[in-house]
Motif scaffolding. Sequence first.
Motif, PDB file in Angstrom:
ATOM      1  N   ILE A 171     -12.427  23.846  26.836  1.00  0.00           N
ATOM      2  CA  ILE A 171     -13.691  23.122  26.628  1.00  0.00           C
ATOM      3  C   ILE A 171     -14.805  23.663  27.513  1.00  0.00           C
ATOM      4  O   ILE A 171     -15.982  23.622  27.150  1.00  0.00           O
ATOM      5  N   SER A 172     -14.452  24.197  28.682  1.00  0.00           N
ATOM      6  CA  SER A 172     -15.459  24.525  29.693  1.00  0.00           C
ATOM      7  C   SER A 172     -16.451  25.597  29.237  1.00  0.00           C
ATOM      8  O   SER A 172     -17.648  25.502  29.524  1.00  0.00           O
ATOM      9  N   GLU A 173     -15.978  26.612  28.522  1.00  0.00           N
ATOM     10  CA  GLU A 173     -16.885  27.702  28.133  1.00  0.00           C
ATOM     11  C   GLU A 173     -17.976  27.245  27.163  1.00  0.00           C
ATOM     12  O   GLU A 173     -19.163  27.454  27.426  1.00  0.00           O
ATOM     13  N   PRO A 174     -17.623  26.587  26.038  1.00  0.00           N
ATOM     14  CA  PRO A 174     -18.699  26.108  25.163  1.00  0.00           C
ATOM     15  C   PRO A 174     -19.545  25.015  25.802  1.00  0.00           C
ATOM     16  O   PRO A 174     -20.735  24.886  25.490  1.00  0.00           O
ATOM     17  N   LEU A 175     -18.952  24.238  26.714  1.00  0.00           N
ATOM     18  CA  LEU A 175     -19.726  23.193  27.389  1.00  0.00           C
ATOM     19  C   LEU A 175     -20.771  23.819  28.309  1.00  0.00           C
ATOM     20  O   LEU A 175     -21.909  23.328  28.403  1.00  0.00           O
ATOM     21  N   ALA A 176     -20.402  24.902  28.973  1.00  0.00           N
ATOM     22  CA  ALA A 176     -21.357  25.608  29.838  1.00  0.00           C
ATOM     23  C   ALA A 176     -22.548  26.112  29.029  1.00  0.00           C
ATOM     24  O   ALA A 176     -23.704  26.012  29.464  1.00  0.00           O
ATOM     25  N   LYS A 177     -22.289  26.650  27.856  1.00  0.00           N
ATOM     26  CA  LYS A 177     -23.386  27.125  26.999  1.00  0.00           C
ATOM     27  C   LYS A 177     -24.274  25.967  26.564  1.00  0.00           C
ATOM     28  O   LYS A 177     -25.500  26.096  26.482  1.00  0.00           O
ATOM     29  N   ALA A 178     -23.662  24.820  26.315  1.00  0.00           N
ATOM     30  CA  ALA A 178     -24.427  23.673  25.820  1.00  0.00           C
ATOM     31  C   ALA A 178     -25.339  23.074  26.877  1.00  0.00           C
ATOM     32  O   ALA A 178     -26.443  22.606  26.563  1.00  0.00           O
ATOM     33  N   ILE A 179     -24.900  23.079  28.149  1.00  0.00           N
ATOM     34  CA  ILE A 179     -25.724  22.454  29.195  1.00  0.00           C
ATOM     35  C   ILE A 179     -26.543  23.464  29.981  1.00  0.00           C
ATOM     36  O   ILE A 179     -27.387  23.081  30.798  1.00  0.00           O
ATOM     37  N   GLY A 180     -26.297  24.762  29.759  1.00  0.00           N
ATOM     38  CA  GLY A 180     -27.073  25.782  30.447  1.00  0.00           C
ATOM     39  C   GLY A 180     -26.744  25.937  31.918  1.00  0.00           C
ATOM     40  O   GLY A 180     -27.574  26.413  32.697  1.00  0.00           O
ATOM     41  N   GLN A 181     -25.551  25.535  32.309  1.00  0.00           N
ATOM     42  CA  GLN A 181     -25.079  25.683  33.689  1.00  0.00           C
ATOM     43  C   GLN A 181     -23.598  26.066  33.652  1.00  0.00           C
ATOM     44  O   GLN A 181     -22.881  25.738  32.691  1.00  0.00           O
ATOM     45  N   PRO A 182     -23.119  26.767  34.699  1.00  0.00           N
ATOM     46  CA  PRO A 182     -21.681  27.070  34.743  1.00  0.00           C
ATOM     47  C   PRO A 182     -20.854  25.787  34.792  1.00  0.00           C
ATOM     48  O   PRO A 182     -21.301  24.755  35.310  1.00  0.00           O
ATOM     49  N   VAL A 183     -19.657  25.837  34.232  1.00  0.00           N
ATOM     50  CA  VAL A 183     -18.698  24.731  34.315  1.00  0.00           C
ATOM     51  C   VAL A 183     -17.469  25.253  35.049  1.00  0.00           C
ATOM     52  O   VAL A 183     -16.821  26.192  34.596  1.00  0.00           O
ATOM     53  N   ILE A 184     -17.175  24.643  36.188  1.00  0.00           N
ATOM     54  CA  ILE A 184     -16.099  25.104  37.064  1.00  0.00           C
ATOM     55  C   ILE A 184     -14.905  24.159  36.956  1.00  0.00           C
ATOM     56  O   ILE A 184     -15.058  22.940  37.117  1.00  0.00           O
ATOM     57  N   VAL A 185     -13.728  24.707  36.664  1.00  0.00           N
ATOM     58  CA  VAL A 185     -12.509  23.905  36.618  1.00  0.00           C
ATOM     59  C   VAL A 185     -11.835  23.979  37.978  1.00  0.00           C
ATOM     60  O   VAL A 185     -11.523  25.056  38.476  1.00  0.00           O
ATOM     61  N   GLU A 186     -11.617  22.823  38.572  1.00  0.00           N
ATOM     62  CA  GLU A 186     -11.015  22.736  39.905  1.00  0.00           C
ATOM     63  C   GLU A 186      -9.686  22.002  39.813  1.00  0.00           C
ATOM     64  O   GLU A 186      -9.627  20.873  39.331  1.00  0.00           O
ATOM     65  N   ASN A 187      -8.605  22.631  40.257  1.00  0.00           N
ATOM     66  CA  ASN A 187      -7.268  22.039  40.189  1.00  0.00           C
ATOM     67  C   ASN A 187      -6.934  21.312  41.480  1.00  0.00           C
ATOM     68  O   ASN A 187      -7.014  21.890  42.562  1.00  0.00           O
ATOM     69  N   ARG A 188      -6.572  20.036  41.355  1.00  0.00           N
ATOM     70  CA  ARG A 188      -6.129  19.238  42.500  1.00  0.00           C
ATOM     71  C   ARG A 188      -4.827  18.530  42.125  1.00  0.00           C
ATOM     72  O   ARG A 188      -4.820  17.323  41.865  1.00  0.00           O
ATOM     73  N   PRO A 189      -3.717  19.262  42.069  1.00  0.00           N
ATOM     74  CA  PRO A 189      -2.457  18.654  41.637  1.00  0.00           C
ATOM     75  C   PRO A 189      -1.899  17.690  42.671  1.00  0.00           C
ATOM     76  O   PRO A 189      -2.205  17.770  43.862  1.00  0.00           O
ATOM     77  N   GLY A 190      -1.078  16.777  42.167  1.00  0.00           N
ATOM     78  CA  GLY A 190      -0.393  15.844  43.052  1.00  0.00           C
ATOM     79  C   GLY A 190      -0.441  14.427  42.527  1.00  0.00           C
ATOM     80  O   GLY A 190      -1.401  14.021  41.867  1.00  0.00           O
ATOM     81  N   ALA A 191       0.640  13.666  42.812  1.00  0.00           N
ATOM     82  CA  ALA A 191       0.746  12.252  42.446  1.00  0.00           C
ATOM     83  C   ALA A 191       0.522  12.025  40.958  1.00  0.00           C
ATOM     84  O   ALA A 191      -0.101  11.045  40.550  1.00  0.00           O
TER      85      ALA A 191
END
Length: 338
Positions: free
Chosen positions: A66-86
């Motif tokens: 989802i992040s790539e087309p969403l970045a194009k739609a809002i005109g800003q980079p979209v960064i996926v950050e992983n915080r695993p646990g619980a």
Amino acid sequence: MLKNIARRSLVLLALAATGAALAQKPTPRSTAPATPAAPLNWPTRPLRIIVGFPAGSTPDLVARTISEPLAKAIGQPVIVENRPGAGGNIAADAVVRATDNHTIGFMINGNMTIAKILNPAVPYDPQRDLQPLSLIGTAPLLLAAPANAPGKDAQEFFLAARNAGDKWSYGSPGVGTVGHIGMELLKTKTNMTAVHVPWPGNPQVINALVSNQIQLALLPPGLAAPQVKAGKLKAIGVTSLGRSPLAPEYPTLNELGIRGFQLEIWVAAAAPNSMPKPIAQKLSTLIAGITRTPEVRGKLFQQGWQAVGTSAEGLANRIRNDTAVLGGVILMRGIKAE
């Protein structure tokens, strides 16, 4: 007569003055809080998507799809950050605490429904602290058994399971997972009494099934189907209400006589409740629209998801329904997070 004319003139003047005063009196304001206006220049920085599972996990793959087309739609980079646990709750809490209006989360069922019911120590309340954006994808689970499981059909299999009592056991990837709670729900509808055995993950559950250490498990079709086709496992049925395009060759438990049984895993987008409603609505509309595009639908299907792309209200309804069903099982069975 002059006195009467003068009296009428005074009355008219008084009425005119009263009308003028009423016209100048401000209209009472509604006591309902005003919806905050979205900043005209939003977004002003990259958008962050927090995922509660490692890179390469299914929720992570969905977020990156989802992040790539969403970045194009809002005109800003979209960064996926992983915080695993619980089980994803650490990431969900990080989303709740974000106040920059540029942070959302991609979460699974438990994070947005039963987290607090299952474990009162969870620091956030899903229904109070999270703002639904869109239900992105769903998938059923496949009830699987060892290849040599008894019974020539599902009815005979369930009869054998009931007769076995607590001599049979079922596996799941942990206490409180959908595989665990779903099996407890299935037990209430079939009068089975198989004992729960938790494992570190679904691969270990499959190994336990293949080696006859356990007799039952609810598994993602993408993991179980290859073992079924190889003759190492037996497929009983899927947990969707109707046949799933993800596993159309398998009957549903509903078809097999367990009427109304429906259980799905899902992944969805949510924002902190502090995010202004106009921004959340914009993100909801964009994410839902992107999810429903043919290209993204195809990618999600390859990842094992049936694309949905609901409105925020559609996701809120799903959260309420699943919370009621799964939460009821937790309370009835006394399930507690370890």
